[in-house]
Design an enzyme around this catalytic site. Structure first.
Site, short mmCIF file in Angstrom:
data_model
loop_
_atom_site.label_atom_id
_atom_site.label_comp_id
_atom_site.label_asym_id
_atom_site.label_seq_id
_atom_site.Cartn_x
_atom_site.Cartn_y
_atom_site.Cartn_z
CD GLU A 1 -3.24 3.11 7.16
OE1 GLU A 1 -3.63 4.19 6.71
OE2 GLU A 1 -3.98 2.23 7.64
CG ASP A 2 -3.30 5.19 0.88
OD1 ASP A 2 -3.62 4.30 0.11
OD2 ASP A 2 -4.09 5.91 1.49
CB ALA A 3 3.60 3.62 2.27
#
Ligand code: SF4
Lengths: 381, 1103
Positions: B714-716
Site C-alpha cells: 500500500e505505497d509504503a
C-alpha cells in the site's frame, strides 16, 4: 575464453541424447548452472547457489562443502591497495561468506566517532543538534582497537573517550568564515569544561572536576605520542560564521559500531561484484565485429586480424564489463554473446573512511567472523 | 574533409528559441504582479477618484459650512510610537505584531469661524487613516530594492510580496472570481426559459436586470418591480412610440416578429427605470433612447438564442469572468469607510450647529476622525470578512493567512482564485476544465474534494488587467468611424452589413467596416498608442465588436505573426541576451502583445513556429506556461496521468524545505524546515524561474523499485537506516509560544521574577535564566516552566504604590510547556517586545529536530505519497555492481494503476544527470523545444556511463549475498517529506480528562481525549455478541454513574450520607429505593427532560 560447453548451450539436445558423462562430473549445462549466473536480456538466471550436498547425488556428484577442496580452491589476490581504498579478488568462496565479510565491514567493525557534544556557546545559524550531527559524521583518524567500549555507566576515561575542542569566532566587521574540521583540536588531557554541578573550589591547586576523568594524558601513551588524533579530512565544512558569531564546544568521541549509527561504520561502503565473463557464442567477424566493439561503452571487446583482411571480435577485458547489456541488446545479439558471472569469484572493494587502512579492516572483519564461528561452536557443544 | 550529411539534410532551423523571454517577463512582472498592479492602481489612481467623487462635506443646515478634499496620497509606511513617528519595515511588523500601514494624507479646504464670521482655510497633509500596505507595492519600502538592501531590511529577496502584514500575521486577499459586470449573458433559468440578464454595477448602485421569455411572452424582471413587467410596456414607457419602432429596433427578421407578437398584443415607474433598470447605461435628461437600444439588443439576442441554441452564453467561459483583486476589494472597502466617516463628520457638525449657543470656534476639520478607516481596514484584513452595507456585500474568508509551509505554498497562495458562488452545488459545469482556460488558468492545480474545479490557480504568464480610462477610448472609437445612434433610426441599427460596437458592455454605436475598425484599433495598441491590455474582439456571430478596457480580465502575452511568420527573429533574442532589449521593448515594438480570452477567439495561435500556417496570427511563447507555479515543479507532467499532477499540486504545498532566506528570523506559529534541502536533479524551467532551486523542498533519494520485506505494501516505502543516520529526511519543527505581561487598570502589572534554584518546583525551572525566562539552547520538556511570571492579585481597585507591591500581593502565573511526556524541544530564540497596547510580549520559539521514523509521510513529485513502512539496516539493503545502495525502496505496484510515467523518466533523467554531471530538464511539453531531455538521449547518456539503457541495474541481495533474480529499476528521484508526521499524530490514553457536563471522556488528541467506540464499532460488537465488552466500553470505561431510583414513582432520588440510605425526593421517603448504575449521560437526559416538563419514569423489574 570460449568455453567447452558452448555447443550444449546453443542448441537444445534431448535429455536422452546427452552423452554419458563420467561419474563424478556434471553435465556441462548443469555445471554452468552451478557455477555461473547467466545475465540474459530480461533477468539474471541461476542466481542462487546450490547448497544442498546431495543436489547431484543422482549423478554421483558430491556437492558438499569440503574443507580440503576449499583450501585448494580458495585464493585471494589484491588488485589495488591505496590508503583508503582497496580492490581484491576472492576466489573459491561462497556468496554467503563473501557477504558476511561485507556485512561485518559495514556494521560490525568498531570505530571512534563523536557521540556527545557539549556546547558552551553557539551563536551561529547552525542549530546545536545539526552541528552535533555534522560533528558525529566526521571520520576520525584513530585506531579503534586502542580503545574500549564505553557503556552507559562508565566514567569517561582515557581508555574510552577522545575529547576534541572547537572554538571558532568570526570577528565583528570581518567577513564570513567557514569552520572546517581542521579546527577540531584534540584534548589529550580530557575535557576542560568544569562539571556544572561542581561548585568552583576555592582551592586552586586541586583539580577542577570536569566531564571526563582521565588518569593520564592521552598523548603520554605511546600509541598517540607520535601520532596525534585528528579528523581524517581537514576540509569538511562544519558551519559558516557571520561577523560576531562564535562556536565553542567540546566533542567527545567514543567507540561504537555501524549497527548503531552509520557514523561508526569504518567504511564509506564495502561491496563486491562477481567476476564478469563475456562469451562469444559464435565467431563474430567483420562488420558485426565492428558493431560489437562500438556497442560496448567500456571497451570489453577487441578486434583481431585473422588474415585475408578479415577481422574477428575477441573478448579482451571482460573484467571491466559493467553489465550494461548493450552487447546483447536487439537483433538476436543474445545468440552471439553471453554475459555470465562467476559465482565463486568476488571482486571485493573496500572504501575506508580513514580510521584504519582497508587491508587491516578486512583482516579485522575476518577476525570477527572467526569469533562468531567460535561462539556458535561453543554454544552448540 | 568530412561532411555530415545528416546535418546538411536537416531542415534549416527556423524557429527561434523564445524561452529567454520568460525570465525577462518574470523579471518585470514578478510572480504576483496581478496583486501588485491592482494595489498600485488603487493607491495611485483609484483612491484619488474615490475621494474626488465624495470630496465635499457640508452641514445639512448650513451649506456654507463645508469641507473639501483637495488631494489624497499615501505616505511612507510608519507607525506612531509615543508620539514619535517611526519608519516600518515588514519584518519589524511581523516581529512586533503590528500592522504594516502607511498614513493616508489629504489636503483639505474648510470653513472655520464662529458667530457668522467665516473664513476658509487650507490644511495640508491631514491624516485621515492608515492604509495597510501590500508588500513590494509602490508604497512599500521594499519597492525596487535590490537583494542586498532587502537583506538589510531582513527580508527574503525571493519572497514574492503581494500580501499584507496585519497584527503581525501575513494576510493575502485572495483573487475572487465572478461573472462579468455590465455584460449581457444569455442563458436559461431553472425552468428552461431563455433569459438575458445583466448585472449592472456603477459607483452608486448595483442591480440585476433580467429579460425572460415565459410562455411565449417577454417580460422584464427587476427586484424593484414587484411583478414581472411585459417588455413592450417597458419600452413604451421609455419613449418608444409605436410597435413598429420596437420591431425595427430589434430587427426586422420576420422570425423575430413572430416571437414578439404575443408580447405586443399584451398591454409608471420612471425613476426606477432611470436609476435601477440597467443602471450601467447612463441616461441624461430622461432620454431613454440608449436604454431602449440596449433592451432591444438584449431582446434580440435572447430571441436569437431561442431560435438557435448555439447563441446561448456559457457562464463558465473564462471570457465572461472577471477576477477581482485586492486593489478592487480594498477600494470598495475604502470607499465605504470613507463615506461613513464623512457621514459621521456631518452628523457631529449638525449636532454642534443644532446647539443654541456655541461658544468655541467651529473647526470642521476636527470632526474627521481617522480611526474608523484605520480600524475598518485592519479588521477586514485580519478577519477576512467583507461587510459593506452600501452594496449589501457580506463575504467571508476573503483574506487568508499566507501559507508558509513551503516556499511554493506561499507563491501558490498568491495565484489562487476562489469562486464567489456556493461550493456545495452538485453541478459539473463550473468544475469542468474549460477550453478557454488554456494558458490562463492552470489545468492541474485545483484542490480535491469539495472545492474541486472551483478553486483555480493562475498560469505562469497570466496577467490580470486593471481598469483603464474609458473617455479617450470612446472618443477614439468615434474618430475611427463609429456612428453614434443619435443620428440613426432603429431601422438602421441592425443593417445587415454593420456591426455594433460595444465598449465595456455599453453600446456606443455601429460601424460599417468592423474588420477595418478592429485592425486600426489593434495597430494603435501594438504601437503603444492605447493601453496594451485593451482587447478588441470581433464577434461574427453576434455581429458585434467588443472592446474591453475594464479590470479583472485575464490575458497573456503572445508573439505576433504576420501570415504565419513570427515577428521575433534571431537578432531580437540576441539583443535580449545582450541586455539591449527588455520585455517591454518587445511589447513596444509590436513583437508581442497581450490577448485576453475573448480576443483569442479572433486569433489563430500556433504552438510552434514550425507549424504556423498562412492564417496564423500568433505564436505561443512557450507551451509549458499553460501550467501554474505548483504544477511547474513536476518533471515530465505531460507523461503522467492527469489526476496525479493535481495531487502533486496539493502535496507540493505540504512539503518541507526552506521557506525563505530569513526563515530563522521569522516567528511563525509553526515552521517545518528540512535540515539538508536539495535542488532537484531533474529540474524544469519553471523551477528555475520561480527559484525553487534556491529554496528547495525535498531531497534526491536513490530509489530502487522493487518489493522488499512486505513492509512496503500500500505505497509504503522501506528506508535505509544509514541514509537516515546521514541526514536524509531530517527536519526541524519550530513552534511559537507567546506570553504577555499585562498592565492592569490600576497601573499594576505582571512581573517576571528570578527562578527558585532550590526547593519545590526548582526542577521544573531549571531551564530558566536569572531573568525568569527560558534560556535559548535549553532543552524544554513537558510541564517545564518557561516563564516565571506573577500577576497582581488586585487588578481593578486602585492600590497605593502600584509599582512596588509587596511579594504577597502577587500570585504565580507561570506558564508550563504543553508537550506530551517524553517529547522534548529546544528553546531556539526568545524575543521581547512591546505590543500595540504597550504590554511586554515575549515570544519563545521552540525547535525540535526529528529524523524520519516509521509512519512519516513522503512523496515524490508525481502524486505518489507513501508512508515509511520500515527502516532497514544498510547491510540488509541490496547493493549494485558499483556499490550503490538505495536510500529507499518503493514497491513497483505503485506504477501500473497510477500510470506515472513521468516518475520513471525522472528516475532515468536523474540517473543520467548524476553520471554526466549536468542537471537534466523535464519541462512540460518541452521535448520539441529542448526544455526537456528526451528518453532516447537520456538512455544514450546512461549507456555511455556503463548503465543499462533502461535504467535497470544488476543488484545483489544484502541478506543472502546472491544476485537478485531480476534487474532492478534504480536511480535518484526527488522525494519530498510532507508535514504529516507520526510524532504529531500518535495518541493513546488510559485514564484522562472528562467533559464536565456528560462526564464522558474528552474528544481529540489535543485534549488528551479518548478513542471513541462509534456507532459502527458498536454494531460490530453487538453482532459479535460480546455484551460484556460492550458494557465495559460504553459504561464502565466511559461515564458510569450510580443512581438511586424509586421503584414506586420511577424517578431518581439521592443518597443521604447521614442516614446512609437513598431517598426519593418525590415520595419523600427511602422505602422503595433501588441503587443502580447508569451512564451519566442518561441521567443527564432524564433530568433535562424533567426540566422540560416531561416525566421519564424508570420501571424496574427484578432480574
Ligand atoms: S554488458 Fe555492456 S559492458 Fe559488458 S560487455 Fe556487454 S556491452 Fe560491454
Amino acid at each position: 575464453m570460449v568455453s567447452a560447453n558452448e555447443e550444449q548451450r546453443t542448441e537444445k539436445i534431448p535429455v536422452w541424447d546427452l552423452p554419458d558423462v563420467p561419474s563424478g562430473n556434471l553435465p556441462a549445462h548443469l555445471e554452468l548452472q552451478r557455477t555461473r549466473t547467466v545475465c540474459t536480456n530480461d533477468a539474471p538466471i541461476h542466481t542462487e547457489n546450490i547448497q544442498y550436498s546431495g543436489a547431484y547425488a543422482s549423478m554421483g556428484v558430491d556437492n558438499s562443502m569440503r574443507f580440503e577442496k576449499f583450501c585448494k580452491n580458495f585464493r585471494v589476490e589484491v588488485i589495488r591497495l591505496g590508503d583508503d581504498e582497496m580492490e581484491f579478488d576472492m576466489v573459491g568462496i561462497d556468496a554467503s561468506l563473501a557477504n558476511a565479510f561485507r556485512r561485518i565491514l559495514i556494521s560490525e567493525l568498531p570505530t571512534m566517532a563523536i557521540e556527545n557534544v557539549l556546547v558552551a556557546n553557539n551563536t551561529s545559524v547552525v542549530q546545536d543538534e545539526v552541528l552535533a550531527h555534522r560533528l558525529g559524521l566526521i571520520p576520525l583518524k584513530v585506531d579503534p582497537r586502542l580503545f574500549n567500549y564505553k557503556s552507559e555507566n562508565d566514567q569517561p576515561s582515557e581508555k574510552n573517550t577522545i575529547v576534541f575542542k572547537l572554538h571558532s569566532r568570526c570577528e565583528k566587521k570581518s567577513s564570513r568564515i567557514n569552520v572546517k574540521s581542521s579546527e577540531l583540536k584534540w584534548l589529550p588531557g580530557g575535557s576542560e569544561f568544569a562539571l556544572s554541578t561542581e561548585k568552583p573550589t576555592q582551592d586552586s591547586t586541586s583539580k577542577v572536576k570536569t566531564y571526563t576523568s582521565f588518569t593520564c594524558s592521552q598523548d603520554s601513551l605511546p600509541e598517540f605520542s607520535s601520532n596525534p588524533i585528528a579528523p581524517t579530512h581537514d576540509d569538511i565544512t562544519l558551519a559558516v560564521l557571520g561577523p560576531g558569531q562564535e562556536i565553542e564546544l567540546e566533542a567527545h568521541a567514543v567507540k561504537g559500531m555501524g549497527k548503531t549509527h552509520a557514523k561508526w561504520s569504518p567504511v564509506a561502503t564495502a561491496w563486491y561484484r562477481m567476476l564478469p565473463e563475456v562469451i562469444l557464442l559464435q565467431e563474430i567477424e567483420d562488420e558485426k565485429a565492428e558493431e560489437l566493439i562500438k556497442k560496448c561503452p567500456v571497451n570489453v571487446f577487441d578486434i583481431e586480424d585473422i588474415g585475408k583482411g578479415r577481422k574477428r571480435a575477441t573478448v579482451a577485458r571482460p573484467r571491466s564489463c559493467t553489465l550494461c547489456r548493450e552487447c546483447i541488446r536487439g537483433d538476436d545479439w543474445d545468440k552471439l554473446v553471453a554475459l555470465q558471472r562467476v559465482k565463486d569469484h568476488f571482486i571485493f572493494t573496500i572504501e575506508s573512511t580513514g580510521a584504519l587502512p582497508p587491508d587491516v579492516l578486512f583482516t579485522e572483519a575476518v577476525k570477527i567472523l572467526e569469533d562468531k564461528c567460535e561462539r556458535v561452536i561453543t554454544e552448540m557443544s | 574533409m568530412e561532411i555530415d550529411k545528416q546535418f546538411l539534410a536537416a531542415p534549416v532551423k527556423t524557429s527561434v528559441d523564445k524561452f529567454q523571454l520568460l525570465p525577462e517577463f518574470l523579471k518585470v512582472r514578478g510572480l504576483v504582479k496581478q496583486h501588485l498592479d491592482s494595489y498600485n492602481y488603487f493607491v495611485r489612481t483609484h483612491i484619488k477618484k474615490i475621494v474626488q467623487a465624495n470630496d465635499l462635506i457640508t452641514a445639512t443646515k448650513d451649506p456654507s459650512i463645508y469641507l473639501r478634499y483637495k488631494d489624497v496620497r499615501i505616505g511612507e509606511p510608519s507607525m506612531v510610537l509615543d508620539g514619535v513617528t517611526e519608519k516600518l519595515t515588514p519584518q519589524k511588523c511581523r516581529l512586533l505584531d503590528t500592522t504594516y500601514t502607511a498614513p493616508i494624507y489629504v489636503n483639505i479646504e474648510y470653513v472655520t469661524g464662529s458667530h457668522g464670521s467665516k473664513t476658509t482655510q487650507m490644511k495640508r497633509d491631514v491624516i485621515i487613516g492608515r492604509m495597510p500596505v501590500m508588500l513590494r507595492s509602490c508604497c512599500c519600502i521594499l519597492h525596487g530594492k535590490d537583494e542586498e538592501e532587502l537583506a538589510k531590511y531582513g527580508e527574503c529577496p525571493l519572497d514574492p510580496g503581494g500580501y499584507f502584514v496585519v497584527k503581525g500575521n501575513e494576510k493575502v486577499l485572495l483573487i475572487q472570481e465572478q461573472l462579468s459586470k455590465n455584460r449581457i449573458i444569455i442563458d436559461t433559468d431553472n425552468k428552461g426559459c431563455v433569459q438575458a440578464s445583466v448585472a449592472s454595477i456603477t459607483a452608486k448602485t448595483k442591480s440585476k436586470t433580467i429579460i425572460r421569455m415565459e410562455k411565449e411572452k417577454i417580460y422584464l424582471l427587476l427586484n424593484k418591480f414587484g411583478t414581472k413587467v411585459p417588455i413592450m410596456i417597458v419600452l413604451k414607457a421609455m419613449g418608444m412610440e409605436s410597435d413598429q419602432e420596437v420591431v425595427q429596433m430589434i430587427g426586422r427578421d420576420p422570425r423575430y416578429s413572430e416571437l414578439l407578437l404575443p408580447s405586443i398584443e399584451e398591454g409608471r415607474a420612471l425613476s426606477i427605470l432611470r436609476d435601477i433598470f440597467l443602471a450601467n447605461i447612463p441616461v441624461d435628461q430622461d432620454n431613454f433612447r440608449s436604454k431602449c437600444i440596449y433592451v432591444a439588443v438584449m431582446v434580440r439576442r435572447m430571441m436569437e438564442a431561442i431560435l438557435n441554441k448555439d447563441a446561448m452564453d456559457d457562464k463558465d467561459y473564462v471570457g465572461n469572468k472577471r477576477l477581482e483583486l485586492s486593489g478592487q476589494m480594498l477600494s470598495l472597502l475604502f470607499e465605504d469607510l470613507f463615506k461613513s466617516m464623512n457621514e459621521e463628520a456631518v452628523k457631529s457638525i449638525d449636532k454642534i450647529l443644532a446647539k443654541p449657543s456655541r461658544s468655541s470656534r467651529l473647526d470642521i476639520s476636527q470632526y474627521i476622525v481617522k480611526d474608523s478607516i484605520t480600524f475598518g481596514l485592519e479588521r477586514t484584513l485580519s478577519t477576512g470578512n467583507f461587510d459593506l452595507k452600501r452594496f449589501g456585500v457580506n463575504r467571508k474568508g476573503m483574506a487568508q493567512a499566507v501559507a508558509r509551509l513551503s516556499y511554493i505554498a506561499t507563491v501558490g497562495h498568491m495565484t489562487k482564485i476562489i469562486p464567489q458562488f456556493e461550493k456545495s452545488r452538485k453541478v459539473s459545469g463550473p468544475r469542468a476544465l474549460q477550453p478557454s482556460q488554456w494558458g490562463m488558468l492552470c489545468p492541474c492545480d485545483t484542490p480535491e474534494g469539495e472545492a474541486c474545479g472551483l478553486v483555480k490557480n493562475l498560469a505562469l504568464m497570466t496577467h490580470v488587467t486593471t481598469d483603464e480610462d474609458e473617455g479617450p477610448l470612446i472618443s477614439l472609437c468615434y474618430t475611427l468611424g463609429v456612428e453614434s445612434f443619435e443620428y440613426l433610426s432603429g431601422e438602421e441599427v441592425h443593417m445587415p452589413n454593420s456591426y455594433l460596437i460595444i465598449f465595456n458592455g455599453l453600446i456606443i454605436g455601429k460601424h460599417r467596416r468592423p474588420q477595418r475598425f478592429s485592425n486600426a484599433m489593434r495597430t494603435l495598441r501594438r504601437a503603444g498608442k492605447i493601453g496594451e491590455f485593451i482587447s478588441i474582439f470581433v464577434n461574427e456571430k453576434q455581429r458585434c465588436v467588443y472592446i474591453a478596457s475594464d479590470g479583472g480580465r485575464v490575458c497573456r502575452p503572445l508573439v505576433i505573426a504576420d501570415k504565419g511568420v513570427s515577428r521575433i527573429k534571431e537578432h531580437h533574442m540576441k539583443e535580449l541576451k545582450d541586455g539591449v532589449r527588455t520585455f517591454d521593448s518587445f511589447l513596444k515594438d509590436g513583437l508581442i502583445e497581450y490577448l485576453d480570452v475573448n480576443e483569442e477567439n479572433n486569433a489563430l495561435i500556433a504552438l510552434y513556429e514550425d507549424n504556423a500556417k498562412e492564417k496564423t496570427t500568433h505564436i505561443e511563447i512557450e507551451p509549458f506556461t499553460i501550467l501554474g507555479v505548483c504544477a511547474g515543479l513536476i518533471p515530465y507532467p505531460h507523461h503522467n496521468q492527469s489526476p496525479r499532477n493535481t495531487y502533486q499540486c496539493a502535496m507540493g504545498k505540504q512539503a518541507m524545505g526552506n521557506i525563505a532566506y530569513n526563515q530563522y528570523c521569522r516567528t511563525d506559529t509553526l515552521m517545518c524546515l528540512l535540515v539538508y534541502p536539495q535542488r532537484p536533479l531533474l529540474t524544469t524551467r519553471t523551477i528555475e524561474l520561480v527559484s525553487f532551486d534556491k529554496l528547495g523542498a525535498g531531497q534526491n533519494a536513490t530509489v530502487a523499485v522493487m518489493s522488499y520485506s512486505g513492509y512496503d505494501i500500500e505505497d509504503a516505502i522501506v528506508m535505509n537506516k544509514s541514509s537516515l543516520d546521514r541526514g536524509f529526511g531530517r527536519c526541524i519543527v519550530m513552534k511559537r509560544m507567546v506570553s504577555v505581561c499585562l498592565k492592569y487598570e490600576n497601573s499594576t502589572s505582571d512581573r517576571i521574577i528570578k527562578p527558585q534554584r532550590e526547593g519545590q518546583d526548582c526542577e521544573k525551572m531549571q531551564i530558566l535564566d536569572d531573568d525568569g525566562l527560558a534560556a535559548p539552547g535549553q532543552t524544554i520538556r513537558a510541564d517545564d516552566i518557561y516563564i516565571n511570571k506573577q500577576s497582581p492579585i488586585v487588578t481593578r481597585v486602585p492600590v497605593k504604590s502600584p509599582m512596588a507591591l509587596p511579594d504577597s500581593s502577587y500570585r504565580s502565573s507561570r506558564e508550563h510547556y504543553k508537550g506530551s511526556v517524553g517529547e522534548s524541544a529546544v528553546i531556539d530564540r526568545v524575543a521581547l517586545f512591546s505590543d500595540r497596547d504597550n504590554n511586554m510580549k515575549i515570544k519563545f520559539m521552540t525547535r525540535q529536530t526529528r529524523r524520519p521514523e516509521v509512519g512519516d509521510k513522503f512523496s515524490s513529485r508525481h502524486g505518489q505519497k507513501g508512508v515509511c513502512g520500515t527502516i532497514v539496516q544498510q547491510e540488509d539493503f541490496p547493493f549494485s555492481e558499483r556499490g550503490i545502495c538505495p536510500d529507499l525502496i518503493m514497491n513497483p505496484h505503485g506504477f501500473p494503476s497510477r500510470m506515472t510515467v513521468g516518475k520513471m523518466i525522472e528516475l532515468l533523467g536523474s540517473k543520467a544527470g548524476v553520471s554526466c554531471g549536468r542537471f537534466h530538464y523535464g519541462s512540460a511539453f518541452g521535448e520539441p523545444s529542448g526544455h526537456a531531455d528526451k528518453v532516447e538521449t537520456i538512455s544514450e547518456t546512461l549507456v555511455k556511463h556503463g548503465f543499462s539503457y533502461n535504467g535497470k541495474d544488476f543488484l545483489y541481495s544484502g541478506i543472502t549475498g546472491e544476485p537478485l533474480q531480476a534487474y532492478i529499476f534504480m536511480g535518484p528521484i526527488y522525494y519530498q517529506k510532507l508535514k504529516h508526521m507520526v510524532l504529531d499524530k500518535m495518541h493513546a490514553r488510559g485514564h484522562g480528562p472528562k467533559v464536565m457536563m456528560t462526564r464522558q471522556p474528552t474528544e481529540g488528541r489535543s485534549n488528551n481525549g479518548g478513542l471513541r467506540v462509534g456507532e459502527m464499532e458498536r454494531d460490530c460488537l453487538i453482532a459479535y455478541g460480546t455484551s460484556m465488552l460492550l458494557y465495559e466500553r460504553l459504561m464502565i470505561s466511559s461515564d458510569e454513574f450510580v443512581v438511586q431510583v424509586c421503584r414506586k414513582c420511577g424517578l431518581l432520588g439521592y443518597y443521604n450520607f447521614k442516614l446512609k440510605t437513598g431517598i426519593c425526593s418525590t415520595c419523600k421517603n427511602g422505602d422503595n429505593i433501588s441503587t443502580m448504575k447508569l451512564p451519566y449521560a442518561c441521567k443527564l437526559l432524564i433530568q433535562e427532560l424533567q426540566s422540560m416538563n416531561i416525566v421519564p419514569r424508570l420501571k424496574l423489574t427484578e432480574a
